[in-house]
Every structure is written in C-alpha cells, then in structure tokens.
Motif scaffolding. Structure first.
Motif, PDB file in Angstrom:
ATOM      1  N   ARG A  56      49.507  58.455  24.010  1.00  8.42           N
ATOM      2  CA  ARG A  56      49.165  58.076  22.638  1.00  8.42           C
ATOM      3  C   ARG A  56      48.489  56.705  22.614  1.00  8.42           C
ATOM      4  O   ARG A  56      48.889  55.793  23.329  1.00  8.42           O
ATOM      5  CB  ARG A  56      50.410  58.074  21.762  1.00  8.42           C
ATOM      6  CG  ARG A  56      51.029  59.457  21.691  1.00  8.42           C
ATOM      7  CD  ARG A  56      51.820  59.712  20.434  1.00  8.42           C
ATOM      8  NE  ARG A  56      52.411  61.032  20.537  1.00  8.42           N
ATOM      9  CZ  ARG A  56      51.813  62.164  20.187  1.00  8.42           C
ATOM     10  NH1 ARG A  56      50.600  62.129  19.662  1.00  8.42           N
ATOM     11  NH2 ARG A  56      52.418  63.336  20.327  1.00  8.42           N
ATOM     12  N   ASP A  57      47.457  56.603  21.782  1.00 11.38           N
ATOM     13  CA  ASP A  57      46.745  55.339  21.620  1.00 11.38           C
ATOM     14  C   ASP A  57      47.679  54.338  20.943  1.00 11.38           C
ATOM     15  O   ASP A  57      48.384  54.689  19.992  1.00 11.38           O
ATOM     16  CB  ASP A  57      45.484  55.563  20.770  1.00 11.38           C
ATOM     17  CG  ASP A  57      44.532  54.391  20.843  1.00 11.38           C
ATOM     18  OD1 ASP A  57      44.904  53.290  20.378  1.00 11.38           O
ATOM     19  OD2 ASP A  57      43.412  54.575  21.338  1.00 11.38           O
TER      20      ASP A  57
ATOM     21  N   ASN B 259      46.783  51.865  19.176  1.00 11.03           N
ATOM     22  CA  ASN B 259      46.182  51.472  17.900  1.00 11.03           C
ATOM     23  C   ASN B 259      45.529  52.717  17.290  1.00 11.03           C
ATOM     24  O   ASN B 259      44.302  52.809  17.228  1.00 11.03           O
ATOM     25  CB  ASN B 259      45.160  50.353  18.126  1.00 11.03           C
ATOM     26  CG  ASN B 259      44.567  49.856  16.842  1.00 11.03           C
ATOM     27  OD1 ASN B 259      45.181  49.944  15.780  1.00 11.03           O
ATOM     28  ND2 ASN B 259      43.363  49.332  16.919  1.00 11.03           N
ATOM     29  N   PRO B 260      46.346  53.687  16.849  1.00 13.83           N
ATOM     30  CA  PRO B 260      45.789  54.974  16.413  1.00 13.83           C
ATOM     31  C   PRO B 260      44.852  54.854  15.216  1.00 13.83           C
ATOM     32  O   PRO B 260      45.121  54.121  14.269  1.00 13.83           O
ATOM     33  CB  PRO B 260      47.020  55.807  16.074  1.00 13.83           C
ATOM     34  CG  PRO B 260      48.115  54.823  15.857  1.00 13.83           C
ATOM     35  CD  PRO B 260      47.790  53.623  16.688  1.00 13.83           C
ATOM     36  N   GLN B 261      43.748  55.605  15.310  1.00 16.39           N
ATOM     37  CA  GLN B 261      42.750  55.647  14.244  1.00 16.39           C
ATOM     38  C   GLN B 261      42.884  56.910  13.392  1.00 16.39           C
ATOM     39  O   GLN B 261      42.091  57.120  12.476  1.00 16.39           O
ATOM     40  CB  GLN B 261      41.348  55.567  14.852  1.00 16.39           C
ATOM     41  CG  GLN B 261      41.125  54.308  15.675  1.00 16.39           C
ATOM     42  CD  GLN B 261      41.296  53.044  14.859  1.00 16.39           C
ATOM     43  OE1 GLN B 261      40.634  52.863  13.849  1.00 16.39           O
ATOM     44  NE2 GLN B 261      42.202  52.178  15.276  1.00 16.39           N
TER      45      GLN B 261
ATOM     46  N   HIS C 206      46.178  60.695  17.676  1.00 17.35           N
ATOM     47  CA  HIS C 206      45.205  59.933  18.467  1.00 17.35           C
ATOM     48  C   HIS C 206      45.776  59.803  19.873  1.00 17.35           C
ATOM     49  O   HIS C 206      46.638  58.970  20.148  1.00 17.35           O
ATOM     50  CB  HIS C 206      44.941  58.559  17.860  1.00 17.35           C
ATOM     51  CG  HIS C 206      43.781  57.853  18.490  1.00 17.35           C
ATOM     52  ND1 HIS C 206      43.240  56.717  17.943  1.00 17.35           N
ATOM     53  CD2 HIS C 206      43.055  58.100  19.604  1.00 17.35           C
ATOM     54  CE1 HIS C 206      42.226  56.304  18.699  1.00 17.35           C
ATOM     55  NE2 HIS C 206      42.112  57.135  19.736  1.00 17.35           N
TER      56      HIS C 206
ATOM     57  N   LEU D 132      44.793  59.682  24.078  1.00 11.88           N
ATOM     58  CA  LEU D 132      43.769  59.420  25.084  1.00 11.88           C
ATOM     59  C   LEU D 132      44.036  60.317  26.285  1.00 11.88           C
ATOM     60  O   LEU D 132      45.172  60.425  26.739  1.00 11.88           O
ATOM     61  CB  LEU D 132      43.792  57.960  25.520  1.00 11.88           C
ATOM     62  CG  LEU D 132      43.568  56.930  24.421  1.00 11.88           C
ATOM     63  CD1 LEU D 132      43.665  55.524  24.984  1.00 11.88           C
ATOM     64  CD2 LEU D 132      42.238  57.146  23.750  1.00 11.88           C
TER      65      LEU D 132
ATOM     66  N   HIS E   8      37.574  57.911  29.435  1.00 14.07           N
ATOM     67  CA  HIS E   8      38.661  58.457  28.628  1.00 14.07           C
ATOM     68  C   HIS E   8      38.118  59.166  27.398  1.00 14.07           C
ATOM     69  O   HIS E   8      37.101  58.776  26.843  1.00 14.07           O
ATOM     70  CB  HIS E   8      39.664  57.373  28.217  1.00 14.07           C
ATOM     71  CG  HIS E   8      39.091  56.226  27.441  1.00 14.07           C
ATOM     72  ND1 HIS E   8      38.336  55.226  28.020  1.00 14.07           N
ATOM     73  CD2 HIS E   8      39.181  55.911  26.125  1.00 14.07           C
ATOM     74  CE1 HIS E   8      37.997  54.338  27.093  1.00 14.07           C
ATOM     75  NE2 HIS E   8      38.497  54.739  25.930  1.00 14.07           N
TER      76      HIS E   8
ATOM     77  N   HIS F 181      39.089  60.410  23.548  1.00 12.34           N
ATOM     78  CA  HIS F 181      39.982  60.256  22.404  1.00 12.34           C
ATOM     79  C   HIS F 181      40.107  61.621  21.744  1.00 12.34           C
ATOM     80  O   HIS F 181      39.084  62.253  21.438  1.00 12.34           O
ATOM     81  CB  HIS F 181      39.386  59.292  21.369  1.00 12.34           C
ATOM     82  CG  HIS F 181      39.185  57.900  21.852  1.00 12.34           C
ATOM     83  ND1 HIS F 181      40.044  56.881  21.538  1.00 12.34           N
ATOM     84  CD2 HIS F 181      38.211  57.353  22.624  1.00 12.34           C
ATOM     85  CE1 HIS F 181      39.608  55.756  22.081  1.00 12.34           C
ATOM     86  NE2 HIS F 181      38.492  56.022  22.750  1.00 12.34           N
TER      87      HIS F 181
END
Length: 119
Positions: A34-35, A37-39, A43, A45, A105, A107
């Motif tokens: 998981r990112d 800083n999710p957008q 989210h 990677l 990577h 997303h």
C-alpha cells in the motif's frame, strides 16, 4: 547495475525488509504494498523485486517480469473488489512525470472518480 538491489533505493529496501510496508502480495518476481500517501481509497504499488529505474528499462531487460507486474496489478484489483467498477494502472517515468522513486513501479488506483486527464 540494472536488476541488482541499489543501496540508496527505498523500494529495494522495502523488498529486503529493511523498511516496513503494508504488504498486499508477494510473488517470485514482484512485491506489492500500500502507498503511504494514497491518492485514492485503493492505492497499491506493484514493483519488480529486481531494480530497474523505470517501466521501460524493466520491459526492455525483462519483458516477462513487466508482464508479471501487470498481471499482479490485475489480481490486486480483483482482490480489492474494484475490477468490476474500474481502476487505473499508472507508470510514471521520469521526474517530470512525477516519478519520485526511481525503481520501476505501477500504481493501482481505484475507489473514487478518476477523471482523465489526471492532475
């Protein structure tokens, strides 16, 4: 050297277990997490375990691993239950496109409206 872990690469450190991450899936060739800083609500990677600076370098050197990254991205979309409603797979290439970690990577983004063009 391409393919070899890089001491200064955040994603290489995540794969090695030196930096913590919320792991979603691991395969022989890929690592997904998981990112931080999710957008979007989803989210994740997906990265190759081997270090390549961007998606094109990965595809040129190891096309089967590039395909594995995309396959795993699709599997994650299924597991996250967003495959039916739609999701985006994004590869940023170069600083001008927003790439901040120079380890290839993808997303996987979903769970909110993702209008085109992004940004």
């Amino acid at each position: 050297m391409a393919g070899e872990p890089q001491a200064d690469c955040l994603f290489c450190k995540i794969v090695a277990g030196e930096v913590p991450a919320t792991v979603v899936r691991e395969t022989e060739t890929t690592f997904a997490f998981r990112d931080i800083n999710p957008q979007a609500p989803t989210h994740v990677l997906v990265i190759p375990r081997a270090h390549y600076p961007d998606a094109v370098a990965l595809a040129v050197a190891e096309p089967a691993v590039a395909a594995d990254v995309l396959t795993v991205a699709g599997q994650i979309a299924e597991e996250e239950k967003v495959a039916g409603t739609g999701y985006r797979i994004v590869f940023n290439t170069g600083a001008g496109a927003g790439q901040t970690v120079f380890h290839a990577h993808a997303h996987v983004l979903a769970g909110r409206g993702l209008a085109w063009p992004p940004g």
